[in-house]
Write an enzyme that holds these catalytic residues in place. Structure first.
Site, PDB file in Angstrom:
ATOM      1  N   GLU A  80       0.829  -1.208   0.000  1.00  0.00           N
ATOM      2  CA  GLU A  80       0.000   0.000   0.000  1.00  0.00           C
ATOM      3  C   GLU A  80       0.864   1.258   0.000  1.00  0.00           C
ATOM      4  OE1 GLU A  80      -3.009  -0.153  -0.636  1.00  0.00           O
ATOM      5  OE2 GLU A  80      -3.520  -2.223  -0.149  1.00  0.00           O
ATOM      6  N   CYS A 143      -8.558  -1.987   7.642  1.00  0.00           N
ATOM      7  CA  CYS A 143      -7.130  -1.974   7.287  1.00  0.00           C
ATOM      8  C   CYS A 143      -6.627  -0.553   7.041  1.00  0.00           C
ATOM      9  CB  CYS A 143      -6.862  -2.843   6.064  1.00  0.00           C
ATOM     10  SG  CYS A 143      -7.008  -4.602   6.429  1.00  0.00           S
ATOM     11  N   HIS A 166      -1.375  -5.774   1.774  1.00  0.00           N
ATOM     12  CA  HIS A 166      -2.562  -6.625   1.633  1.00  0.00           C
ATOM     13  C   HIS A 166      -2.181  -7.921   0.922  1.00  0.00           C
ATOM     14  CE1 HIS A 166      -5.777  -3.457   2.463  1.00  0.00           C
ATOM     15  NE2 HIS A 166      -6.243  -4.539   3.064  1.00  0.00           N
TER      16      HIS A 166
HETATM   17  N1  PCA Z   1      -8.783  -6.939   5.724  1.00  0.00           N
HETATM   18  C1  PCA Z   1      -9.752  -5.875   5.941  1.00  0.00           C
HETATM   19  C2  PCA Z   1      -9.794  -5.685   7.437  1.00  0.00           C
HETATM   20  C3  PCA Z   1      -9.113  -6.856   8.025  1.00  0.00           C
HETATM   21  C4  PCA Z   1      -8.443  -7.517   6.893  1.00  0.00           C
HETATM   22  O1  PCA Z   1      -7.693  -8.497   6.977  1.00  0.00           O
HETATM   23  C5  PCA Z   1      -9.447  -4.621   5.140  1.00  0.00           C
HETATM   24  O2  PCA Z   1      -8.817  -4.725   4.074  1.00  0.00           O
HETATM   25  O3  PCA Z   1      -9.833  -3.532   5.553  1.00  0.00           O
END
Ligand code: PCA
Length: 214
Positions: A80, A143, A166
């Site tokens: 990110e 997240c 992610h």
């Molecule tokens: N993914 C979610 C919240 C927790 C996770 O593992 C997100 O991308 O916001």
């Protein structure tokens, strides 16, 4: 001894597992680039996730904090680039909260940049034969919330770097979501190990394209 904190999340959105936690858990206790890795699990709850993370940062005093979350539907490990100052939940969190267009910090800036060498990490993960790319948005769910609050907190702590990664579904999750891409857990673990190695070893990010036209 250098110290690194990595976090994953508990399952959410009806999934029985969250690969982010399974993957970081596998790294707990490893030594990477002279640093000891500690892995922790965060609740998928807007109200508590960052408080949990902050307690762990205070207890461990790491030089690097990498938070990891599941992004079902993505086809690569995604680094990110930026966290934005808004909660806008399309599903309830694990406590039933579903904020809409709520600022994360009333007086905070619109966004914070990751301070990880994201381009160098993407290049190194690809070099190892695994799919990785830069992501221009961490979404507007828990997240992004944790990522924003982390970078805001680190902006006040000298010399501590942090960011957010992610990960895709693992194959057993994708089997229940027709057409969804996936990446096996052991590959996710390898990729995250590389992300930590590069973060600890690279001070200045690589000058490589990682943008998108849409
Ligand atoms: N993914 C979610 C919240 C927790 C996770 O593992 C997100 O991308 O916001």
């Amino acid at each position: 001894m250098r110290r690194v904190l990595v976090t994953g999340f508990e399952p959410f959105g009806g999934e029985p597992i969250n690969p982010s936690w399974l993957a970081v858990q596998a790294l707990d206790g490893e030594t990477i680039a002279d640093a000891t890795v500690s892995a922790r699990c965060l609740p998928c709850v807007f109200e508590h996730a960052f408080a949990t993370l902050e307690r762990e940062i205070d207890a461990l005093e790491p030089e690097l904090v990498v938070c990891v979350g599941q992004a079902g539907g993505r086809d690569a490990i995604t680094l990110e680039r930026v966290a934005i100052n808004v909660d806008d939940a399309s599903i309830p969190d694990n406590a039933g909260a579903q904020p809409i267009d709520a600022p994360i910090a009333e007086e905070g800036p619109v966004g914070y940049w990751s301070s990880l060498p994201i381009k160098a990490i993407v290049a190194a993960i690809r070099e190892a034969g695994l799919p990785a790319k830069v992501s221009q948005t961490a979404g507007t769910f828990v997240c992004n919330h944790v990522f924003y609050a982390l970078m805001r907190a680190l902006s006040r702590r000298d010399g501590v770097r942090g960011g957010f990664v992610h990960v895709p579904y693992v194959p057993e999750q994708a089997a229940r979501h027709e057409g969804a891409p996936s990446l096996p857990l052991e590959d996710q673990v390898r990729a995250l190990r590389i992300a930590l190695e590069v973060s600890l070893g690279v001070q200045r990010d690589a000058h490589l394209a990682g943008g998108a036209t849409h």
